[in-house]
Every structure is written in C-alpha cells, then in structure tokens.
Design an enzyme around this catalytic site. Structure first.
Site, PDB file in Angstrom:
ATOM      1  N   SER A 127     -41.276  -2.704 111.572  1.00  0.00           N
ATOM      2  CA  SER A 127     -39.961  -2.966 110.972  1.00  0.00           C
ATOM      3  C   SER A 127     -40.102  -3.553 109.582  1.00  0.00           C
ATOM      4  O   SER A 127     -41.051  -4.303 109.308  1.00  0.00           O
ATOM      5  CB  SER A 127     -39.224  -3.953 111.868  1.00  0.00           C
ATOM      6  OG  SER A 127     -38.118  -4.486 111.199  1.00  0.00           O
ATOM      7  N   TYR A 152     -38.638 -11.985 117.206  1.00  0.00           N
ATOM      8  CA  TYR A 152     -38.704 -10.519 117.268  1.00  0.00           C
ATOM      9  C   TYR A 152     -39.517  -9.978 116.090  1.00  0.00           C
ATOM     10  O   TYR A 152     -40.453  -9.199 116.253  1.00  0.00           O
ATOM     11  CB  TYR A 152     -37.278  -9.915 117.263  1.00  0.00           C
ATOM     12  CG  TYR A 152     -37.258  -8.519 116.697  1.00  0.00           C
ATOM     13  CD1 TYR A 152     -37.714  -7.444 117.448  1.00  0.00           C
ATOM     14  CD2 TYR A 152     -36.843  -8.278 115.374  1.00  0.00           C
ATOM     15  CE1 TYR A 152     -37.747  -6.164 116.903  1.00  0.00           C
ATOM     16  CE2 TYR A 152     -36.876  -7.013 114.832  1.00  0.00           C
ATOM     17  CZ  TYR A 152     -37.330  -5.954 115.591  1.00  0.00           C
ATOM     18  OH  TYR A 152     -37.378  -4.706 115.048  1.00  0.00           O
ATOM     19  N   LYS A 156     -43.571  -8.013 115.469  1.00  0.00           N
ATOM     20  CA  LYS A 156     -43.953  -6.820 114.689  1.00  0.00           C
ATOM     21  C   LYS A 156     -45.111  -7.163 113.745  1.00  0.00           C
ATOM     22  O   LYS A 156     -46.073  -6.402 113.605  1.00  0.00           O
ATOM     23  CB  LYS A 156     -42.754  -6.293 113.893  1.00  0.00           C
ATOM     24  CG  LYS A 156     -41.591  -5.834 114.745  1.00  0.00           C
ATOM     25  CD  LYS A 156     -41.964  -4.651 115.628  1.00  0.00           C
ATOM     26  CE  LYS A 156     -40.828  -4.167 116.488  1.00  0.00           C
ATOM     27  NZ  LYS A 156     -41.230  -3.182 117.497  1.00  0.00           N
TER      28      LYS A 156
END
Ligand code: UFG
Length: 343
Positions: A127, A152, A156
């Site tokens: 992302s 979150y 990544k």
C-alpha cells in the site's frame, strides 16, 4: 497446460477482480480464503463473468497445518498472489494485536508452506501507506518509506522488510510488492465489486451507500488542506486496471523478466483528485445530488498522495485505461445491482 496461480483472499475486493483477469488470461486459479470479510457468492459472480468457476479452498491461513496441507495439495502452483489480510485503518488502531496476528501469521504461514513445496514466486499486496506523509510528489518508488500511522499500514511496511530478508536467504525466491494507491470502482459488467462489512471506512462505498439511501449523509473530512478546494487529494485507481497490473506482474515473474529478486512498483494513475472532485464526478454521472457535509479532518489522513507511474509503465508495460468517471460509474452500477439483488 494452464499455469496454476494461488490467490489468497481471492474472494475479497481486489482479489476477486484479479481472479477474473487471471482466468481471462488463461491461468488456472485456486482461491484460498477464510470468508471472514468476504462472501462465498463471489465464486458465482466470477463464474458468471468468466464462464469458469475457480477452485476454492476455505481455510484459515493463520493455521500453519491447514496452510501446509493446501499447498501440498496444490504443489503444481507457479505463483502465489497474496491478498489475504485485514485492511481497515481505524479498526487496526483500536485492535493492533488482531491486525499484527492476522496479517503476519497468514503471511508467514503462506511463505513457509510455499517454500516447502518449492513454489518460488510471490506477489504481495502492499500500500501507498508505507510512504507516510510524503515530502515529494508525485511519489516514486525511491521516496522514503516511513513508519505508517496505523498498525494496518505498519503490517505492510514490515511485510516488505520480511520479503527483503526472504530474498537474501533463499536464492530461488522471487517476489514483487505492489503498492496500491486508492482502488475504487467495480467490474464493468456490474456483477462484481466491493462488499464492505458494516459501515464503510472508505470514500467511494460511503458515497454510493449514501446515494442509495443506506447512509444518511457523507461526511467530508476537512476542507482546510492546502489543496485547490481544501479537501484532501488521492490517486484513485480503477480496480480493473489494478487487477490487470497483477496479471502483468505474474507474467513478469513467470517469464523470469524481473531485474532484482525483490521488486517494488507503485500502482496508481498518476492523477490526484480531491474529495469534492470525486463527489462532482459522482453527481455528474448519476445526475443525483449527494447529501454531504464538511466536518473536521480525520486523524491520520495526509493532505495529498499521488503516484509516479513511470516505473510500472516501463517495467510492467502497464498503464491505466479507465478514468475517474469510469470508476464512479462502475461503483454506482454495482451498488444498484446489489440493491436489485436484495429486492
Ligand atoms: N473521506 C471522506 N469521507 C469519508 C471517507 C473518506 O471525506 O467518509 C476522505 C478521506 O479523508 C480521504 C479520502 O476521502 O481524504 C480517501 O479516503 P479513503 O478512506 O477512501 O482512503 P485513504 O486514502 O484514507 O486510505 C486508502 C486505503 C488504505 C491505504 C491508504 C494508502 O483505504 O488501505 O489508502 O494511502 F492504507
């Protein structure tokens, strides 16, 4: 013989669109999904579009034994595309353990199981959040990676570091990490799209649900950013273009075209749109006024994010084909189809 591709999280939003494109490009697809944030009906939707029902294995990738058994069963797999992960930013801030546990256990079990079977190609769903608040725009892959605001986002960033270690340790292992900007839109047939669980966090599903009468009004988070109309800028990319990039990435790995054993590509359009511009596009396409009000900024949002797309263009031979109006129109078509299905 068709080459077999394992797609984890293949019933999810980006996963399912990628499965459609892989099948269309003559790959055999095996979906691994626990259906925790997706729906089994997605298999019917994929079959309706492609005429082929992908192989489906329901399992929890946090379970190492189950994961190993499935990879043993499909040891003739050529590459793994790993989408399976939790993805709600705010939820991850509230429940970091759940996010770290799910996103890392599933990643590590997948990597371990595929290595055990000698499956050496891996594509990772990353992302643009790994760039944090960028100092330079547009964002190239050379932009500095920063610790993301949310757990979150941090999953990544750390996952990419794990992949760096993997390629150092395992000579035959090849991987490509794809950093998505803001995927929106739905399959142009209207038969496949995003199915957010509960109240959507993201802009596009919130807009379509508001217009469909499911939500009362859209809140626009902040109009005091240093942008042309004060609202934040994002690089929205059509999910079908994004899916197509995955097919090109799979082919790059299978054809041994990559120049480094870990490559990273931004996937965006290179164009930034403000929140108000997205709303304007929606109102123009649907000829419906959208009920919205300006509220204060959302914690953790950055003013502007948009990609440099040069590297993906050069190395993957990939460019987006669909514009913001196509994104909005397909999202709305999907929302209307969902409504008709329920009635
Ligand atoms: N927004 C609103 N109202 C809403 C929802 C969003 O005004 O109800 C605004 C946001 O403030 C932001 C823009 O619309 O300016 C886009 O917001 P999204 O929530 O749709 O997307 P984000 O850019 O916040 O996040 C997305 C992905 C994340 C990823 C991130 C990377 O959802 O997974 O991009 O940049 F980490």
């Amino acid at each position: 013989m068709k080459q077999k591709i394992i797609v984890t999280g293949g019933c999810g939003y980006i996963g399912s669109h990628t499965v459609v494109e892989l099948i269309t490009h003559n790959f055999e697809v095996v979906i691994l999904d626990d259906l925790s944030n997706s729906n089994i009906k997605t298999l019917d939707r994929i079959a309706k579009i492609t005429g082929i029902r992908p192989i489906f294995e329901q399992l929890d990738l946090k379970n190492s034994e189950q994961t190993k058994a499935v990879f043993q069963k499909h040891k003739d797999t050529a590459a793994v595309v790993h989408f399976a992960a939790y993805k709600a930013v705010a939820e991850s801030v509230q429940n970091p353990v759940m996010y770290y546990k799910n996103n890392f256990f599933s990643l590590l079990n997948t990597l371990e199981a595929q290595l055990e079977q000698g499956i050496n190609n891996f594509i990772f769903s990353s992302s643009a959040t790994v760039y944090g608040e960028p100092k330079k725009l547009p964002i190239t892959e050379e932009n500095q990676v920063q610790r993301p605001f949310s757990p979150y986002g941090n999953t990544k960033k750390i996952a990419e570091e794990i992949l760096e270690d993997m390629v150092k340790a395992h000579q035959d292992f090849s991987t490509i990490s794809l950093r998505y900007f803001n995927p929106i839109g739905a399959h142009l047939s209207g038969n496949l799209g995003e199915l957010p669980n509960g109240i959507p966090n993201n802009l596009m599903p919130y807009i379509t649900q508001t217009a469909a009468g499911i939500r009362k009004e859209l809140q626009v988070f902040g109009n005091d950013y240093d942008t042309k109309d004060g609202t934040a800028i994002r690089d929205y990319i059509h999910v079908v273009d994004l899916a197509d990039a995955h097919v090109k990435t799979v082919k790059r790995l299978l054809n041994k075209k990559q120049e480094k054993s870990l490559e990273i590509f931004n996937l965006g359009t290179g164009n930034g749109y403000t929140v108000l511009e997205v709303i304007q596009s929606f109102e123009k396409i649907t000829k419906k006024p959208l009920n919205y009000k300006i509220v204060s900024r959302r914690a953790g949002d950055v003013p502007a994010l948009y990609a440099s797309t040069e590297l993906a263009k050069e190395k993957l031979n990939w460019e987006t084909q669909l514009n913001i109006d196509d994104m909005v129109a397909s999202s709305w078509k999907w929302e209307e189809n969902l409504k008709n299905e329920k009635n």
